[in-house]
Design a protein around this motif. Structure first.
Motif, PDB file in Angstrom:
ATOM      1  N   GLU A  29       0.496  -0.908  -0.396  1.00 14.94           N
ATOM      2  CA  GLU A  29      -0.160  -0.254  -0.143  1.00 14.94           C
ATOM      3  C   GLU A  29       0.773   1.421   0.230  1.00 14.94           C
ATOM      4  OE1 GLU A  29      -3.544   2.683   2.093  1.00 14.94           O
ATOM      5  OE2 GLU A  29      -2.658   0.203   2.961  1.00 14.94           O
ATOM      6  N   GLN A  30       2.183   0.768   0.643  1.00 12.78           N
ATOM      7  CA  GLN A  30       2.563   2.494   0.622  1.00 12.78           C
ATOM      8  C   GLN A  30       3.453   2.543  -0.487  1.00 12.78           C
ATOM      9  OE1 GLN A  30       5.711   2.585   4.103  1.00 12.78           O
ATOM     10  NE2 GLN A  30       7.185   3.461   3.113  1.00 12.78           N
ATOM     11  N   ARG A  31       3.886   1.258  -1.124  1.00  9.94           N
ATOM     12  CA  ARG A  31       4.773   1.415  -2.539  1.00  9.94           C
ATOM     13  C   ARG A  31       3.241   1.965  -3.357  1.00  9.94           C
ATOM     14  NH1 ARG A  31       5.094  -2.683  -6.050  1.00  9.94           N
ATOM     15  NH2 ARG A  31       3.073  -2.976  -5.423  1.00  9.94           N
ATOM     16  N   ASP A  32       2.184   1.440  -3.418  1.00 10.02           N
ATOM     17  CA  ASP A  32       1.394   1.948  -4.062  1.00 10.02           C
ATOM     18  C   ASP A  32       1.339   3.745  -3.930  1.00 10.02           C
ATOM     19  OD1 ASP A  32       1.205  -0.564  -5.920  1.00 10.02           O
ATOM     20  OD2 ASP A  32      -0.660  -0.708  -4.059  1.00 10.02           O
ATOM     21  N   ASN A  33       0.948   4.198  -3.343  1.00  9.58           N
ATOM     22  CA  ASN A  33       0.451   5.671  -2.595  1.00  9.58           C
ATOM     23  C   ASN A  33       2.041   6.722  -3.174  1.00  9.58           C
ATOM     24  OD1 ASN A  33      -2.276   4.977  -1.393  1.00  9.58           O
ATOM     25  ND2 ASN A  33      -1.020   4.666   0.775  1.00  9.58           N
ATOM     26  N   ALA A  34       2.924   5.881  -2.399  1.00 11.78           N
ATOM     27  CA  ALA A  34       3.839   6.637  -3.692  1.00 11.78           C
ATOM     28  C   ALA A  34       4.096   6.044  -4.840  1.00 11.78           C
ATOM     29  CB  ALA A  34       5.258   6.417  -2.565  1.00 11.78           C
ATOM     30  N   GLU A  35       4.036   5.455  -6.240  1.00 11.34           N
ATOM     31  CA  GLU A  35       4.021   5.683  -7.420  1.00 11.34           C
ATOM     32  C   GLU A  35       2.310   6.263  -7.910  1.00 11.34           C
ATOM     33  OE1 GLU A  35       3.396   1.766  -8.030  1.00 11.34           O
ATOM     34  OE2 GLU A  35       4.908   1.389  -8.712  1.00 11.34           O
ATOM     35  N   ALA A  36       1.345   6.305  -6.816  1.00 11.80           N
ATOM     36  CA  ALA A  36       0.869   7.687  -7.113  1.00 11.80           C
ATOM     37  C   ALA A  36       1.044   9.197  -7.261  1.00 11.80           C
ATOM     38  CB  ALA A  36      -0.780   7.562  -6.590  1.00 11.80           C
ATOM     39  N   ARG A  37       1.812   9.540  -6.030  1.00 12.03           N
ATOM     40  CA  ARG A  37       1.745  10.791  -5.664  1.00 12.03           C
ATOM     41  C   ARG A  37       2.555  10.847  -6.908  1.00 12.03           C
ATOM     42  NH1 ARG A  37       1.754   8.998  -0.319  1.00 12.03           N
ATOM     43  NH2 ARG A  37       3.742   8.528  -0.831  1.00 12.03           N
ATOM     44  N   MET A  38       3.801  10.043  -6.820  1.00 13.41           N
ATOM     45  CA  MET A  38       4.713  10.433  -8.398  1.00 13.41           C
ATOM     46  C   MET A  38       4.192  10.572  -9.893  1.00 13.41           C
ATOM     47  SD  MET A  38       7.969   8.193  -7.491  1.00 13.41           S
ATOM     48  CE  MET A  38       7.189   6.497  -6.941  1.00 13.41           C
ATOM     49  N   ALA A  39       3.433   9.601 -10.182  1.00 14.58           N
ATOM     50  CA  ALA A  39       2.713  10.093 -10.821  1.00 14.58           C
ATOM     51  C   ALA A  39       1.946  11.663 -11.137  1.00 14.58           C
ATOM     52  CB  ALA A  39       1.281   9.102 -11.442  1.00 14.58           C
ATOM     53  N   ALA A  46       2.844  13.980  -9.991  1.00 15.20           N
ATOM     54  CA  ALA A  46       3.714  15.258  -9.931  1.00 15.20           C
ATOM     55  C   ALA A  46       5.127  15.213 -10.965  1.00 15.20           C
ATOM     56  CB  ALA A  46       4.574  14.361  -8.677  1.00 15.20           C
ATOM     57  N   TYR A  47       4.359  13.990 -11.765  1.00 21.45           N
ATOM     58  CA  TYR A  47       5.066  14.367 -13.035  1.00 21.45           C
ATOM     59  C   TYR A  47       4.196  14.773 -13.892  1.00 21.45           C
ATOM     60  CZ  TYR A  47       5.991  12.622 -17.517  1.00 21.45           C
ATOM     61  OH  TYR A  47       7.055  12.573 -18.671  1.00 21.45           O
ATOM     62  N   ARG A  65       5.001  18.127 -15.832  1.00 18.44           N
ATOM     63  CA  ARG A  65       4.200  18.229 -18.027  1.00 18.44           C
ATOM     64  C   ARG A  65       3.462  18.948 -17.836  1.00 18.44           C
ATOM     65  NH1 ARG A  65       6.882  17.462 -21.961  1.00 18.44           N
ATOM     66  NH2 ARG A  65       5.944  16.673 -23.529  1.00 18.44           N
ATOM     67  N   THR A  66       2.204  19.698 -17.157  1.00 14.94           N
ATOM     68  CA  THR A  66       1.770  20.292 -17.599  1.00 14.94           C
ATOM     69  C   THR A  66       2.203  21.621 -17.676  1.00 14.94           C
ATOM     70  OG1 THR A  66       0.001  19.176 -16.759  1.00 14.94           O
ATOM     71  CG2 THR A  66      -1.235  21.048 -16.827  1.00 14.94           C
ATOM     72  N   ARG A  67       3.291  22.182 -16.619  1.00 15.05           N
ATOM     73  CA  ARG A  67       3.762  23.293 -16.315  1.00 15.05           C
ATOM     74  C   ARG A  67       4.466  23.582 -17.575  1.00 15.05           C
ATOM     75  NH1 ARG A  67       3.932  21.655 -11.044  1.00 15.05           N
ATOM     76  NH2 ARG A  67       2.869  22.536  -9.704  1.00 15.05           N
ATOM     77  N   GLN A  68       4.951  22.576 -17.857  1.00 14.81           N
ATOM     78  CA  GLN A  68       6.638  22.078 -19.076  1.00 14.81           C
ATOM     79  C   GLN A  68       5.444  22.667 -20.893  1.00 14.81           C
ATOM     80  OE1 GLN A  68       8.563  19.260 -20.254  1.00 14.81           O
ATOM     81  NE2 GLN A  68       9.461  20.351 -20.464  1.00 14.81           N
TER      82      GLN A  68
END
Length: 348
Positions: free
Chosen positions: A319-329, A331-332, A336-339
């Motif tokens: 669950e911790q891994r999945d939450n971290a991946e979701a937050r990273m996605a 943030a990315y 990318r939108t700002r770029q």
């Protein structure tokens, strides 16, 4: 034998072992040596092994387990690295877990060109790589990697680099750099490293008695038997005092010798020593025991069966891994939108 799938989803927890389908490996040890087993003869019709395809890339006679442990221990103590065993153990774990396989000499030469700070980055990246894939095991093994996040003196950095070089010179990557995990399972490098780093008095105080490799092989063969038909697909193999998993190594190689895949079964190790448990978690990945293999660190005599705690820990880490991946996605995507918005503004 194909590379075992270490990228399998961990959402489905292994089922608790059923009494009639459990193989309890019969030894009350807290660590064990690993053997250099004779490699089985390959049928003429099968594809050649990586060593046969690329002989120069692999040592013709890699350093044996005792010599490997002695060289790593000598390098660490000779450079006055201190009493933090987790650092040289983490160096060995980093090399064993290095994801790119089949070119050990090439990667060994690459590591030798790196300075100490770059080697620390390698430790961090290996831990992150496998945390995404096996967060439960890497959390158990975290004591072997967390030191790479610390600030180190110039003297400590010198000791770290010297120990990396010693492990490379002792053929660490030749032992663990194969695509087929069967060939990575001939020697338990983590056990030999702990054995040489820890003083005899300390091992006696911990009740740590290492079983000779030939005895591990004999007990695994006698306990499991030699009839593949007697081992059901949902079989569980348990070791209540696993150390770094040497009995698992012998059992997995015995299972492979019968033409079976160790990743089909559930492997559960309990170990009281955090460093040995960390080494066992590393070995489970290196030896390709599959997605149903788990490690719990605790006192078997005082706590008994730690299976429920291991399942709970596994779920929490996934669950911790999945939450971290979701937050990273997220943030990315925002970045990318700002770029893209900036590119549009510049074009206007």
């Amino acid at each position: 034998m194909q590379q075992l799938d270490l990228f399998a989803q961990l959402d489905d927890d292994p089922q608790p072992p059923k009494p009639e389908k459990v193989i309890t490996l019969p030894k009350p040890t807290a660590g064990q040596w690993a053997s250099v087993r004779p490699r089985p003869q390959q049928p003429a019709s099968t594809a050649p092994r990586p060593e046969q395809r690329r002989g120069p890339e692999f040592a013709s006679r890699p350093t044996d387990g005792p010599t490997f442990g002695e060289k790593v221990s000598y390098a660490w103590h000779h450079t006055h690295g201190g009493n933090r065993m987790e650092i040289p153990l983490g160096i060995v774990a980093t090399l064993a877990l290095w994801p790119q396989k089949e070119y050990p000499r090439t990667f060994a030469n690459f590591f030798r060109t790196l300075d100490a700070e770059s080697l620390l980055q390698c430790v961090r990246e290996v831990a992150a790589y496998w945390w995404i894939r096996r967060p439960d095991l890497i959390d158990i093994a975290f004591p072997l990697f967390k030191w790479a996040e610390e600030e180190h003196t110039a003297h400590e950095l010198h000791a770290i680099r010297a120990t990396f070089h010693a492990a490379l010179d002792a053929n660490a990557l030749d032992h663990t750099g194969h695509i087929d995990p069967e060939w990575n399972s001939n020697v338990d490098l983590m056990s030999w490293t702990i054995t040489n780093l820890r003083h005899n008095t300390a091992r006696q105080g911990l009740g740590e008695y290492h079983t000779p490799p030939e005895i591990c092989d004999l007990m695994a063969a006698q306990t499991i038997g030699r009839d593949p038909g007697e081992i059901p697909d949902d079989c569980s193999l348990l070791d209540p005092c696993a150390g770094t998993g040497g009995m698992f190594r012998s059992a997995a190689q015995h299972v492979r010798s019968m033409g079976l895949d160790p990743a089909k079964y559930t492997w559960f190790a309990q170990e009281i020593d955090p460093l040995a448990a960390a080494g066992c978690a590393v070995n489970i990945i290196v030896w390709g025991l599959g997605a149903k293999a788990m490690v719990a660190c605790g006192d078997t005599l005082a706590e008994g069966d730690l299976w429920p705690r291991a399942i709970k820990h596994r779920r929490a880490m996934v669950e911790q891994r999945d939450n971290a991946e979701a937050r990273m996605a997220i943030a990315y995507a925002l970045g990318r939108t700002r770029q893209l918005l900036g590119m549009v503004s510049e074009a206007a």
